[in-house]
Scaffold this active site. Structure first.
Site, PDB file in Angstrom:
ATOM      1  N   GLU A 311       0.846  -1.193   0.000  1.00  0.00           N
ATOM      2  CA  GLU A 311       0.000   0.000   0.000  1.00  0.00           C
ATOM      3  C   GLU A 311       0.882   1.244   0.000  1.00  0.00           C
ATOM      4  O   GLU A 311       1.758   1.394   0.864  1.00  0.00           O
ATOM      5  CB  GLU A 311      -0.897   0.049   1.247  1.00  0.00           C
ATOM      6  CG  GLU A 311      -2.076  -0.897   1.189  1.00  0.00           C
ATOM      7  CD  GLU A 311      -3.016  -0.709   2.370  1.00  0.00           C
ATOM      8  OE1 GLU A 311      -4.162  -1.158   2.260  1.00  0.00           O
ATOM      9  OE2 GLU A 311      -2.611  -0.131   3.402  1.00  0.00           O
ATOM     10  N   CYS A 312       0.656   2.139  -0.942  1.00  0.00           N
ATOM     11  CA  CYS A 312       1.311   3.440  -1.000  1.00  0.00           C
ATOM     12  C   CYS A 312       2.831   3.286  -0.917  1.00  0.00           C
ATOM     13  O   CYS A 312       3.458   2.877  -1.882  1.00  0.00           O
ATOM     14  CB  CYS A 312       0.758   4.355   0.087  1.00  0.00           C
ATOM     15  SG  CYS A 312       1.040   6.105  -0.239  1.00  0.00           S
ATOM     16  N   GLY A 313       3.465   3.551   0.227  1.00  0.00           N
ATOM     17  CA  GLY A 313       4.908   3.390   0.335  1.00  0.00           C
ATOM     18  C   GLY A 313       5.363   1.978   0.047  1.00  0.00           C
ATOM     19  O   GLY A 313       6.409   1.751  -0.577  1.00  0.00           O
TER      20      GLY A 313
END
Length: 415
Positions: A311-313
């Site tokens: 997720e994201c990072g």
């Protein structure tokens, strides 16, 4: 009944006041903190302040039944609002702190930054008290008060309105921040000194006895059956670069029988043996050079038999390269045909409806997006179909390649 610490707008000081209250009251009683909305950082400060787990309660992404079940417990609850009391998602403000107060029957304590006000404070507070007859504003805490004379002027203007405290202006209570919010609790220099300082100031200037009289445990509610875990054995990256996982998700996976293990990519630890490998969001862009050199960690991603989800990072880490804010490009895991950059930042922010067609995340989800990274390359089938909070279609989000998947969306709850 428990309380909600809210404010007319962001930047009024409600986080500092909440932390001061949690640390001050935890010296003589056990209580919990909670945070309204999609926030990963403030809850970890809550936990440090009162030594109890803190959950996110999100009136946009969660159903009332989910919120009530998660908020229930034996200990009283102090909930910190987000933004202004009535600020929520478009088009109608759904998900505001006021929505959460209605769902949980919370009394509201309004924190007002009075640093540049005198008599006008009465018009502001009276407006908030009358705006929604279904909310009970139990009192006001005045923040950034300049002097005893200033406090007297404010109290006189407010008349019969209950003033629960007047906190003086204090530069030592300003907290360090970065692009996604406050510096994380685990990175905060001298965190306990800061929390004790906030508690001492709150103790000296706020009517804690009155606030304690408002705190009652929330009634028990039926447990809402969570979605089954994505696998039996789940390994989770957890350190300063991968800190943005929601406790309620991990707790409900565990409660449903999943075995959870944790590891630190920043410490070059290899991914544990598992069926599902979860790389949460965080700040990999601040540690990209170090991560690029952590070959044991990166090689373990290539050799694992687990499904890998970022997720994201975590999503950026699974890509080919990550360019930091200085323009330096670092090789990442290379498991997704993805290149991202912080050299030219652009804010992406908002709630999301997410739908995955297949795989361990198949189904409909509520989530949010909050990042400054730009995507310079993304090839392959997407992970999610997406709309914004108003239902407006967005471009598909994320990528799937074999057993590896991810996106910039943070999942909050199932639908």
């Amino acid at each position: 009944m428990s309380v909600l610490i809210a404010a007319p707008s962001s930047g009024s000081g409600k986080t500092t006041i909440t932390l001061g209250l949690l640390r001050a009251l935890s010296r003589t009683m056990a209580l919990r903190g909670a945070k309204s909305g999609p926030d990963y950082i403030d809850p970890r400060f809550h936990e440090a302040a009162c030594a109890q787990p803190c959950l996110n309660l999100d009136a946009w992404a969660m159903t009332p039944a989910q919120i009530q079940a998660r908020a229930a417990g034996q200990l009283p609850l102090i909930v910190e609002g987000a933004m202004g009391l009535f600020d929520g998602a478009p088009p109608d403000g759904k998900g505001s702190a006021a929505d959460l107060a209605r769902i949980l029957a919370l009394r509201v304590i309004l924190v007002v930054d009075a640093g540049k006000m005198a008599g006008s404070v009465a018009a502001l507070v009276q407006g908030f008290m009358r705006y929604d007859p279904h909310l009970e504003i139990a009192g006001v805490i005045l923040n950034n008060v300049g002097s005893a004379r200033h406090e007297a002027m404010l109290r006189r203007a407010l008349g019969d309105i209950s003033v629960l405290g007047a906190v003086p202006r204090d530069a030592t209570l300003i907290q360090p921040a970065r692009h996604l919010g406050l510096v994380q609790a685990q990175e905060h220099p001298e965190l306990d000194i800061f929390l004790d300082r906030a508690a001492d100031i709150v103790t000296a200037h706020v009517d804690l006895e009155h606030i304690v009289s408002l705190l009652k445990p929330l009634p028990a509610r039926p447990v809402v059956s969570p979605r089954p875990p994505p696998a039996q054995r789940i390994a989770i990256a957890q350190d300063a670069a991968f800190a943005f996982s929601y406790p309620h998700i991990l707790q409900e996976w565990h409660a449903a029988g999943a075995e959870l293990s944790f590891f630190s990519p920043l410490a070059n630890q290899t991914a544990p043996d598992a069926d599902f490998l979860y790389l949460p969001g965080g700040y990999p862009e601040l540690h990209a050079g170090r991560l690029a050199g952590n070959t044991d960690f990166l090689e373990s991603l290539h050799t694992t038999q687990a499904v890998i989800y970022g997720e994201c990072g975590g999503y950026m880490t699974l890509g080919e390269t990550l360019t930091d804010a200085k323009g330096n490009t670092h090789a990442m895991a290379g498991l997704l045909p993805l290149q991202t950059s912080f050299a030219a930042r652009k804010l992406h922010l908002g709630y999301r409806h997410l739908t995955a067609a297949e795989g361990p995340l198949a189904g409909r989800w509520t989530g949010h997006e909050f990042h400054y990274a730009t995507t310079t390359r993304a090839d392959g089938p997407p992970l999610f179909a997406a709309t914004d909070a108003e239902g407006t279609p967005l471009p598909p989000m994320g990528l799937v390649q074999g057993n590896v998947m991810g996106s910039f969306g943070h999942i909050i709850d199932h639908r």
